[in-house]
Design a protein around this motif. Structure first.
Motif, mmCIF file in Angstrom:
data_model
loop_
_atom_site.group_PDB
_atom_site.id
_atom_site.type_symbol
_atom_site.label_atom_id
_atom_site.label_comp_id
_atom_site.label_asym_id
_atom_site.label_seq_id
_atom_site.Cartn_x
_atom_site.Cartn_y
_atom_site.Cartn_z
ATOM 1 N N PRO A 117 0.784 -1.239 0.000
ATOM 2 C CA PRO A 117 0.000 0.000 0.000
ATOM 3 C C PRO A 117 0.819 1.293 0.000
ATOM 4 N N TRP A 118 2.089 1.256 0.422
ATOM 5 C CA TRP A 118 2.802 2.513 0.648
ATOM 6 C C TRP A 118 3.969 2.779 -0.293
ATOM 7 N N ARG A 119 4.414 1.825 -1.052
ATOM 8 C CA ARG A 119 5.590 2.022 -1.904
ATOM 9 C C ARG A 119 5.352 3.121 -2.935
ATOM 10 N N ASP A 125 3.660 10.878 3.259
ATOM 11 C CA ASP A 125 2.499 10.126 3.756
ATOM 12 C C ASP A 125 2.919 8.759 4.284
ATOM 13 N N ALA A 126 3.785 8.101 3.540
ATOM 14 C CA ALA A 126 4.267 6.785 3.966
ATOM 15 C C ALA A 126 5.050 6.898 5.277
ATOM 16 N N ALA A 127 5.896 7.917 5.379
ATOM 17 C CA ALA A 127 6.702 8.110 6.588
ATOM 18 C C ALA A 127 5.815 8.394 7.801
ATOM 19 N N LEU A 131 5.643 5.982 11.074
ATOM 20 C CA LEU A 131 5.917 6.467 12.421
ATOM 21 C C LEU A 131 4.723 6.269 13.351
ATOM 22 N N ALA A 132 3.522 6.454 12.821
ATOM 23 C CA ALA A 132 2.326 6.292 13.650
ATOM 24 C C ALA A 132 2.075 4.824 14.010
ATOM 25 N N VAL A 133 2.270 3.938 13.050
ATOM 26 C CA VAL A 133 1.911 2.534 13.256
ATOM 27 C C VAL A 133 3.074 1.705 13.814
ATOM 28 N N VAL A 142 12.452 -1.349 10.411
ATOM 29 C CA VAL A 142 12.086 -2.442 9.511
ATOM 30 C C VAL A 142 11.167 -1.906 8.417
ATOM 31 N N ALA A 143 10.190 -1.096 8.805
ATOM 32 C CA ALA A 143 9.231 -0.551 7.840
ATOM 33 C C ALA A 143 9.919 0.388 6.845
ATOM 34 N N PHE A 144 10.813 1.235 7.327
ATOM 35 C CA PHE A 144 11.517 2.137 6.402
ATOM 36 C C PHE A 144 12.433 1.359 5.456
ATOM 37 N N ALA A 145 13.067 0.300 5.958
ATOM 38 C CA ALA A 145 13.891 -0.543 5.081
ATOM 39 C C ALA A 145 13.017 -1.145 3.978
#
Length: 176
Positions: A117-119, A125-127, A131-133, A142-145
């Motif tokens: 959903p975020w790529r 918005d993705a960042a 950060l929120a989740v 892990v999510a940013f990687a």
């Protein structure tokens, strides 16, 4: 077994080449004085046993060897270091294996949740979403990687594994 030494360098040389023995007792002054001399091989194995007894040191070794599978890790310790040491470390090797599997499952889940959903979303918005989740869960790296299509860094993986090991050692309290 008896040894006769003519100099201190002879003692050092003999001690350096003793394999599979603890060492020897040096008697002098007509057997009035005795000193225990430990073999270098014995001292090394003794030090390794005490250090690898620590899960953190065992984890250091696991990462330094490139995160091998549990059987390969055990075999390395057994053949390259000491069989007794490998047997002593077997339960911790299994703990590391289970923690690594759990962490890899978590990483794959986060990657799946982030990549699809975020790529293609705007980076900001993705960042903000990450950060929120994921920050409250300690998984933002892990999510940013995943968002950047990078592998998870070893330091991040180690932190995850250490948290997993800590949580696995905590007793589970069931609600009443």
């Amino acid at each position: 077994e008896r040894f006769t030494f003519n100099s201190i360098p002879d003692i050092v040389a003999t001690c350096a080449h003793l394999k599979g023995k603890e060492g020897f007792v040096l008697s002098y002054n007509g057997n009035q004085n005795r000193v225990k001399i430990k073999a270098a091989d014995y001292l090394l194995k003794s030090r390794l046993k005490s250090e690898i007894g620590s899960l953190s040191k065992l984890l250091d070794l696991w990462f330094s060897l490139g995160k091998p599978e549990a059987d390969a890790f055990y075999t390395h310790i057994s053949t390259q270091l000491d069989y007794e040491l490998a047997e002593q470390a077997r339960p911790q090797i299994d703990q590391i294996r289970r923690a690594a599997i759990a962490c890899n499952d978590t990483i794959m889940r986060v990657e799946h949740e982030v990549i699809h959903p975020w790529r293609l979303a705007p980076r900001k918005d993705a960042a903000l979403h990450i950060l929120a989740v994921y920050k409250p869960l300690g998984l933002q790296n892990v999510a940013f990687a995943a968002l950047d299509n990078r592998p998870v860094a070893d330091k991040v993986l180690r932190d995850l594994i250490e948290k997993e090991l800590d949580s696995a050692s905590q007793p589970t309290t069931l609600p009443s």
